[in-house]
Design a protein around this motif. Structure first.
Motif, PDB file in Angstrom:
ATOM      1  N   ALA A  36      18.965  21.035  53.592  1.00  0.00           N
ATOM      2  CA  ALA A  36      18.914  21.020  52.127  1.00  0.00           C
ATOM      3  C   ALA A  36      17.502  20.690  51.630  1.00  0.00           C
ATOM      4  N   ALA A  37      16.879  19.708  52.233  1.00  0.00           N
ATOM      5  CA  ALA A  37      15.546  19.270  51.800  1.00  0.00           C
ATOM      6  C   ALA A  37      14.474  20.315  52.078  1.00  0.00           C
ATOM      7  N   PHE A  38      14.633  21.065  53.160  1.00  0.00           N
ATOM      8  CA  PHE A  38      13.622  22.035  53.576  1.00  0.00           C
ATOM      9  C   PHE A  38      14.089  23.477  53.391  1.00  0.00           C
ATOM     10  N   GLY A  39      14.839  23.738  52.343  1.00  0.00           N
ATOM     11  CA  GLY A  39      15.186  25.117  51.980  1.00  0.00           C
ATOM     12  C   GLY A  39      15.773  25.926  53.108  1.00  0.00           C
ATOM     13  N   ASP A  40      16.676  25.316  53.887  1.00  0.00           N
ATOM     14  CA  ASP A  40      17.318  25.971  55.030  1.00  0.00           C
ATOM     15  C   ASP A  40      16.291  26.485  56.044  1.00  0.00           C
ATOM     16  N   PHE A  41      15.123  25.864  56.037  1.00  0.00           N
ATOM     17  CA  PHE A  41      14.051  26.179  56.984  1.00  0.00           C
ATOM     18  C   PHE A  41      13.587  27.631  56.893  1.00  0.00           C
ATOM     19  N   VAL A  42      13.558  28.161  55.696  1.00  0.00           N
ATOM     20  CA  VAL A  42      12.970  29.482  55.466  1.00  0.00           C
ATOM     21  C   VAL A  42      11.460  29.256  55.335  1.00  0.00           C
ATOM     22  N   PRO A  43      10.659  29.764  56.270  1.00  0.00           N
ATOM     23  CA  PRO A  43       9.221  29.464  56.246  1.00  0.00           C
ATOM     24  C   PRO A  43       8.537  29.784  54.911  1.00  0.00           C
ATOM     25  N   ASP A  44       8.911  30.885  54.277  1.00  0.00           N
ATOM     26  CA  ASP A  44       8.273  31.254  53.009  1.00  0.00           C
ATOM     27  C   ASP A  44       8.507  30.202  51.933  1.00  0.00           C
ATOM     28  N   THR A  45       9.684  29.617  51.927  1.00  0.00           N
ATOM     29  CA  THR A  45      10.012  28.570  50.956  1.00  0.00           C
ATOM     30  C   THR A  45       9.183  27.321  51.224  1.00  0.00           C
ATOM     31  N   ILE A  46       9.132  26.906  52.474  1.00  0.00           N
ATOM     32  CA  ILE A  46       8.431  25.676  52.844  1.00  0.00           C
ATOM     33  C   ILE A  46       6.921  25.833  52.703  1.00  0.00           C
ATOM     34  N   ALA A  47       6.402  27.006  53.002  1.00  0.00           N
ATOM     35  CA  ALA A  47       4.951  27.237  52.905  1.00  0.00           C
ATOM     36  C   ALA A  47       4.441  27.047  51.482  1.00  0.00           C
ATOM     37  N   ALA A  48       5.294  27.224  50.507  1.00  0.00           N
ATOM     38  CA  ALA A  48       4.896  27.072  49.100  1.00  0.00           C
ATOM     39  C   ALA A  48       4.943  25.617  48.629  1.00  0.00           C
ATOM     40  N   HIS A  49       5.365  24.702  49.479  1.00  0.00           N
ATOM     41  CA  HIS A  49       5.451  23.292  49.091  1.00  0.00           C
ATOM     42  C   HIS A  49       4.074  22.737  48.733  1.00  0.00           C
ATOM     43  N   THR A  50       4.079  21.846  47.773  1.00  0.00           N
ATOM     44  CA  THR A  50       2.860  21.201  47.286  1.00  0.00           C
ATOM     45  C   THR A  50       2.901  19.711  47.603  1.00  0.00           C
ATOM     46  N   GLU A  51       1.863  19.014  47.207  1.00  0.00           N
ATOM     47  CA  GLU A  51       1.828  17.557  47.383  1.00  0.00           C
ATOM     48  C   GLU A  51       2.983  16.901  46.629  1.00  0.00           C
ATOM     49  N   ALA A  52       3.353  17.449  45.489  1.00  0.00           N
ATOM     50  CA  ALA A  52       4.498  16.913  44.736  1.00  0.00           C
ATOM     51  C   ALA A  52       5.779  17.024  45.557  1.00  0.00           C
TER      52      ALA A  52
END
Length: 165
Positions: A36-52
């Motif tokens: 849930a926290a890491f968007g089901d581990f979809v790399p494209d979703t996680i790669a867009a994560h920011t410092e926030a």
């Protein structure tokens, strides 16, 4: 069972990195929260994560709140996307499959790393991955079916279908 898709291999790398220094039981209990926290581990979703996003994840009691591991998960998502230009994460990881798998007769004989896990660790680091040491990569190799370290005679031995003995 063998894991050969990008998302599956990326998830296992991420969970292995979070497991370092902790028990697997802890990580497995928290796996739904990690997904849930890491968007089901979809790399494209996680790669867009920011410092926030990092700060938000640091307050999520459902996961392991280790800044280095959270940042490594994001770094590894970006490196996974970059690998698509070549062979892709799953194919790269599986290219380190050894010619044979261990044949342990006791728990003491189960290895914690191999020449292949050392080489995989070096290659992933070269390609921008973080938290991918040789022991962690050996655990990954076990988790996705590249090696079978079930004891000889165990009912689980050979269950991945990757090895015949």
């Amino acid at each position: 069972m063998p894991v050969t898709d990008e998302r599956g291999v990326y998830e296992r790398i991420s969970l292995e990195e979070f497991q370092a220094g902790l028990s697997w039981a802890t990580i497995l209990r928290k796996r739904p929260a990690f997904r849930a926290a890491f968007g089901d581990f979809v790399p494209d979703t996680i790669a867009a994560h920011t410092e926030a996003d990092v700060e938000r994840l640091m307050t999520d009691a459902g996961i392991v709140r280790n800044r280095q591991k959270i940042e490594a998960t994001i770094t590894n998502a970006r490196a996974t996307i970059k690998l698509r230009e070549e062979m892709g994460l799953a194919d790269l990881v599986w290219s380190f499959r050894p010619e044979s798998t261990p044949h342990p007769q006791s728990f003491a004989e189960i290895p914690t790393k191999s020449a292949e896990s050392v080489a995989l660790s070096k290659e992933l680091r070269r390609r921008g991955f973080a938290f991918v040491g040789p022991t962690t990569m050996y655990a990954l190799m076990e988790a996705i079916g590249i090696v079978d370290t079930h004891l000889l005679g165990s009912h689980r031995r050979g269950s991945t279908g990757s090895w015949t003995t």
